[in-house]
Design an enzyme around this catalytic site. Structure first.
Site, PDB file in Angstrom:
ATOM      1  N   PHE B 156     -25.466  52.086  10.282  1.00 40.94           N
ATOM      2  CA  PHE B 156     -24.756  51.834   9.018  1.00 40.94           C
ATOM      3  C   PHE B 156     -24.930  50.397   8.532  1.00 40.94           C
ATOM      4  O   PHE B 156     -23.972  49.800   8.025  1.00 40.94           O
ATOM      5  CB  PHE B 156     -23.240  52.082   9.188  1.00 40.94           C
ATOM      6  CG  PHE B 156     -22.837  53.484   9.568  1.00 40.94           C
ATOM      7  CD1 PHE B 156     -23.560  54.583   9.150  1.00 40.94           C
ATOM      8  CD2 PHE B 156     -21.688  53.707  10.332  1.00 40.94           C
ATOM      9  CE1 PHE B 156     -23.156  55.876   9.486  1.00 40.94           C
ATOM     10  CE2 PHE B 156     -21.271  54.993  10.674  1.00 40.94           C
ATOM     11  CZ  PHE B 156     -22.014  56.092  10.251  1.00 40.94           C
ATOM     12  N   ILE B 157     -26.112  49.809   8.674  1.00 37.63           N
ATOM     13  CA  ILE B 157     -26.240  48.388   8.333  1.00 37.63           C
ATOM     14  C   ILE B 157     -26.643  48.196   6.865  1.00 37.63           C
ATOM     15  O   ILE B 157     -27.711  48.623   6.423  1.00 37.63           O
ATOM     16  CB  ILE B 157     -27.233  47.678   9.286  1.00 37.63           C
ATOM     17  CG1 ILE B 157     -26.786  47.910  10.739  1.00 37.63           C
ATOM     18  CG2 ILE B 157     -27.324  46.180   8.960  1.00 37.63           C
ATOM     19  CD1 ILE B 157     -25.311  47.596  11.042  1.00 37.63           C
ATOM     20  N   GLN B 279       3.156  59.279 -24.093  1.00 31.25           N
ATOM     21  CA  GLN B 279       3.830  58.287 -23.251  1.00 31.25           C
ATOM     22  C   GLN B 279       3.407  58.387 -21.787  1.00 31.25           C
ATOM     23  O   GLN B 279       3.276  57.377 -21.105  1.00 31.25           O
ATOM     24  CB  GLN B 279       5.347  58.422 -23.372  1.00 31.25           C
ATOM     25  CG  GLN B 279       6.034  57.174 -22.839  1.00 31.25           C
ATOM     26  CD  GLN B 279       7.531  57.219 -23.030  1.00 31.25           C
ATOM     27  OE1 GLN B 279       8.173  58.237 -22.772  1.00 31.25           O
ATOM     28  NE2 GLN B 279       8.096  56.127 -23.483  1.00 31.25           N
ATOM     29  N   GLY B 339      -9.668  63.906 -17.924  1.00 31.49           N
ATOM     30  CA  GLY B 339      -9.768  65.364 -17.890  1.00 31.49           C
ATOM     31  C   GLY B 339     -11.112  65.798 -17.326  1.00 31.49           C
ATOM     32  O   GLY B 339     -11.708  65.094 -16.507  1.00 31.49           O
ATOM     33  N   GLY B 340     -11.597  66.944 -17.804  1.00 32.91           N
ATOM     34  CA  GLY B 340     -12.848  67.513 -17.294  1.00 32.91           C
ATOM     35  C   GLY B 340     -14.043  66.598 -17.474  1.00 32.91           C
ATOM     36  O   GLY B 340     -14.952  66.567 -16.641  1.00 32.91           O
ATOM     37  N   GLU B 363     -15.989  47.154   7.098  1.00 35.24           N
ATOM     38  CA  GLU B 363     -15.424  45.847   7.476  1.00 35.24           C
ATOM     39  C   GLU B 363     -13.987  46.005   7.972  1.00 35.24           C
ATOM     40  O   GLU B 363     -13.099  45.213   7.663  1.00 35.24           O
ATOM     41  CB  GLU B 363     -15.568  44.847   6.322  1.00 35.24           C
ATOM     42  CG  GLU B 363     -17.041  44.731   5.960  1.00 35.24           C
ATOM     43  CD  GLU B 363     -17.440  43.458   5.270  1.00 35.24           C
ATOM     44  OE1 GLU B 363     -16.701  42.468   5.380  1.00 35.24           O
ATOM     45  OE2 GLU B 363     -18.515  43.462   4.657  1.00 35.24           O
TER      46      GLU B 363
END
Ligand SMILES: Cc1cc2nc3c(=O)[nH]c(=O)nc-3n(C[C@H](O)[C@H](O)[C@H](O)COP(=O)(O)OP(=O)(O)OC[C@H]3O[C@@H](n4cnc5c(N)ncnc54)[C@H](O)[C@@H]3O)c2cc1C
Ligand SMILES: Cc1cc2nc3c(=O)[nH]c(=O)nc-3n(C[C@H](O)[C@H](O)[C@H](O)COP(=O)(O)OP(=O)(O)OC[C@H]3O[C@@H](n4cnc5c(N)ncnc54)[C@H](O)[C@@H]3O)c2cc1C
Lengths: 260, 379
Positions: B156-157, B279, B339-340, B363
């Site tokens: 995973f570097i 609102q 929304g979609g 990290e």
């Protein structure tokens, strides 16, 4: 070579909103920027410096906050900055502005003076040409390209209505630059760190040799007769496309706004 | 107490916002879709000094500070979180440990080239069996005359094969446990150092993530970073600083998602009104902005403390924990408010939610941040 670039700090008109009730500009909170044509002028100067070596001085006349514009220019890579500011300069029209700037320029040795074609707020395109007249040097306005032979001769392309002219002139001269002629570089992080460590020379009336009566409000023959705003319309976008692409663009724009 | 940016930081904000908007944002969707490392952006960032912000000018850097570095990662991530993490891994995980623990010779050799962007940096701590428990290192470094011979692999570097300089951790003495871990500076091209599998990821898909493989890789002793057995401490200190970068990345993702949402809800109309007139919609964006502003204060104060030379480990952990949570929450709400449309790749908020998730993992996972914060309370 010594190059001086005149820059003006202007409100970012793309950010200006219009008060729908009064129809006037809302200037509050609008960021100030270096006039776009002047930024192209800075880029032209910096390219000359990269290519031929040059000492670049940037100068502005304006209130204390115009210091920001000078720091930005320093962070882009100019060498020196001069801030012209004095109560006696206040209320200047283009003529009085150009007298003050020409006065400051007389204190400097310059081979090339660069201004923008036009400021996006005042919009007169007068200051550059007026400076050249006061200094009695050659001027080329509407510059879109400049070449230098390294020996004192400039070859300049000047935009005219339906094409361009090629002109040749010797230093010293003044050019007024179009904003899209030289897309400007970014400030560098290092330049930003150094910009505030450098000194900005602040010059007032006493530092320039210009008669007081041609400066400020007193030296401004222009009187504003009436100010009014035209009906406002949202800014459009211009596309130059062939028909098929144009139709697709229009449809996608209408969809984007949920009109269709 | 002063909450204002300095003059330099204010001017920098203007520059980095313009840069992110014009140079980074236009590529964000493509870089994600094609899983393409944006090499051209790295070149542009190098030119303006974004790859050496906190490096002193005499070592070829910009002479800036960690607040500016956090501003940079934030604004880049507003536009594109992939670009944000390239700068973060390079600066926090490679430049910083050399700056803090390198010998004068190492600094002179590596920092000017890293700060100018000629070389990109990376950091290899994680192994298949040493993730959260980073002390369980299986990579070994065996002394051999003037050299060490390294064997093992890292997974995973970030920056992977695009980097040139790697900070690598290995066991020099297994019997010593954590005190047997040593750090090394390893350059690409060293015989015995190759790259393994490239990961296909959910988010930050333009950033390169690969396995590093060391097979009898011979490293001269002068490439040891810090002293023998001090590697774990260097790794932990490095991650403390790195968390400021990742917190800034998370903050940027959240801000980017809110910016897109505010724009969208003013345009989209339902029931004859723009969504922004409801609102509930207004309350949602109010909550989003409040949490983003709180996260920004945590990020800036951790960076400020680091600049002042104060202890900032728990501050960085809180900044990362909180900003990552905010990024997930805001990006998810941003999709809801779209929304979609927000669920499709036509709009950037879909990418932003995928990008946000990693900030809770790398990290140090969010659980690890809580361990750091609690340990600081209980000590
Ligand atoms: C009718 C009228 C009345 C005005 N009255 C006032 C007033 O009462 N008070 C007031 O403050 N202003 C006033 N102004 C504005 C002021 O005169 C102008 O902004 C200024 O003279 C520059 O003109 P401009 O903006 O049209 O620039 P332009 O001539 O369009 O600018 C061309 C170039 O000249 C250079 N330049 C222009 N101004 C400066 C500067 N200040 N420093 C350095 N370089 C510069 C830049 O390179 C710029 O790109 C007035 C303007 C007009 C037209
Ligand atoms: C895209 C990406 C980029 C990366 N870049 C780098 C890099 O450049 N350099 C590098 O060295 N590493 C890098 N990593 C590795 C990353 O730091 C690790 O994935 C992370 O530290 C978690 O380790 P792990 O994946 O082994 O998970 P694990 O350690 O297996 O954790 C799995 C889960 O268990 C939890 N957990 C583990 N231990 C405990 C505990 N004691 N108490 C409570 N919960 C616990 C964790 O929080 C997590 O939720 C990267 C990872 C990714 C995905």
């Amino acid at each position: 070579m010594n190059i001086v670039v005149c820059i003006k700090q202007v409100p970012d008109t793309t950010e200006i909103k219009i008060n729908p009730v009064t129809g006037t500009l809302i200037r509050d909170g609008v960021p100030s920027i270096i006039n776009p044509d002047d930024k192209a002028g800075l880029e032209l100067a910096l390219r000359m410096k990269d290519q031929f070596g040059a000492h670049i001085t940037v100068i502005t006349m304006g209130p204390p906050q115009a210091d920001n514009a000078l720091r930005e220019a320093l962070a882009m890579g100019v060498d020196d900055a001069i801030h012209l500011t004095d109560r006696k300069f206040a209320g200047a029209d283009t003529l009085a502005t150009s007298h003050a700037l020409a006065g400051a320029l007389r204190n400097l040795s310059c081979d090339l003076i660069i201004t923008g074609r036009q400021a996006i707020d005042g919009d007169t395109a007068q200051v550059g040409p007026q400076i050249a007249e006061h200094l009695d040097i050659a001027q080329v306005s509407y510059l879109r390209k400049l070449d230098y032979d390294g020996k004192g001769t400039f070859t300049i392309e000047r935009t005219v209505e339906d094409g361009y002219e090629i002109l040749e002139t010797e230093a010293p001269c003044l050019v007024t630059v179009l904003s899209d002629a030289y897309p400007s570089r970014y400030m560098t992080v290092k330049g930003i760190m150094e910009a505030y460590a450098k000194e900005v020379k602040v010059w007032g009336f006493n530092e320039i040799e210009v008669k007081e009566e041609v400066l400020g409000l007193k030296g401004s023959p222009t009187k504003v007769h009436k100010a009014f705003s035209r009906g406002v319309k949202a800014a459009g976008e211009l596309y130059e496309l062939d028909t098929d692409e144009a139709v697709g663009t229009i449809i996608s724009k209408l969809k984007e706004k949920f009109i269709i | 107490m002063n909450f204002h940016l300095t003059k330099e930081q204010t001017l920098f904000e203007q520059m980095i916002k313009g840069f992110a908007e014009k140079e980074v944002k236009p590529l964000a969707a493509e870089v994600d879709e094609l899983e393409r490392f944006p090499e051209e952006t790295v070149e542009k960032m190098a030119r303006v000094g974004l790859l050496g912000i906190p490096v002193p000018a005499e070592l070829g850097g910009a002479g800036g500070n960690n607040v500016m570095y956090a501003q940079a990662v934030e604004e880049l991530s507003v536009a594109c979180a992939t670009t944000g993490v390239i700068v973060s891994a390079h600066t926090s995980l490679c430049i910083a440990p050399i700056l803090e623990s390198g010998t004068p010779e190492q600094k002179k050799k590596y920092l000017p080239r890293l700060a100018s962007g000629e070389w990109l940096g990376a950091f290899g701590l994680t192994e298949p069996n040493a993730g959260t428990d980073a002390s369980a290192q299986q990579t070994t470094a065996v002394e051999d005359g003037d050299n060490y011979i390294i064997n093992g692999s890292k997974i995973f570097i970030t920056n992977a094969e695009y980097a040139h300089v790697y900070i690598i951790f290995a066991m020099t003495d297994k019997s010593q446990g954590v005190k047997g871990i040593t750090a090394f500076i390893i350059e690409k091209g060293t015989p015995g150092f190759t790259f393994g599998k490239k990961e296909k990821k959910m988010g930050i898909r333009g950033s390169a993530t690969s396995e590093l493989i060391f097979e009898n890789c011979i490293i001269p002793k002068e490439n040891m970073l810090g002293k023998v057995g001090k590697g774990f401490g260097i790794a932990m200190k490095t991650l403390d600083g790195g968390r400021i970068g990742i917190a800034a990345q998370a903050l940027g993702i959240a801000q980017g998602a809110l910016n897109e949402t505010v724009k969208y809800i003013k345009e989209r109309k339902q029931f004859g009104k723009p969504l922004s007139a409801f609102q509930n919609t207004q309350f949602q964006i109010a909550d989003m902005q409040t949490r983003i502003s709180a996260a920004r204060l945590l990020v800036r104060s951790a960076a400020f403390k680091k600049d002042q030379g104060e202890k900032y480990s728990a501050d960085a952990a809180m900044a990362k924990l909180y900003a990552a949570e905010v990024a997930m929450d805001v990006a998810s709400k941003a999709i809801q408010l779209h929304g979609g449309y927000g669920y499709t790749r036509e709009y950037p908020v879909e990418r932003m939610l995928r990008d946000a998730k990693i900030t809770e993992i790398y990290e140090g996972t969010s659980e690890v941040q809580k361990m750091v914060i609690a340990a600081n309370l209980l000590k």
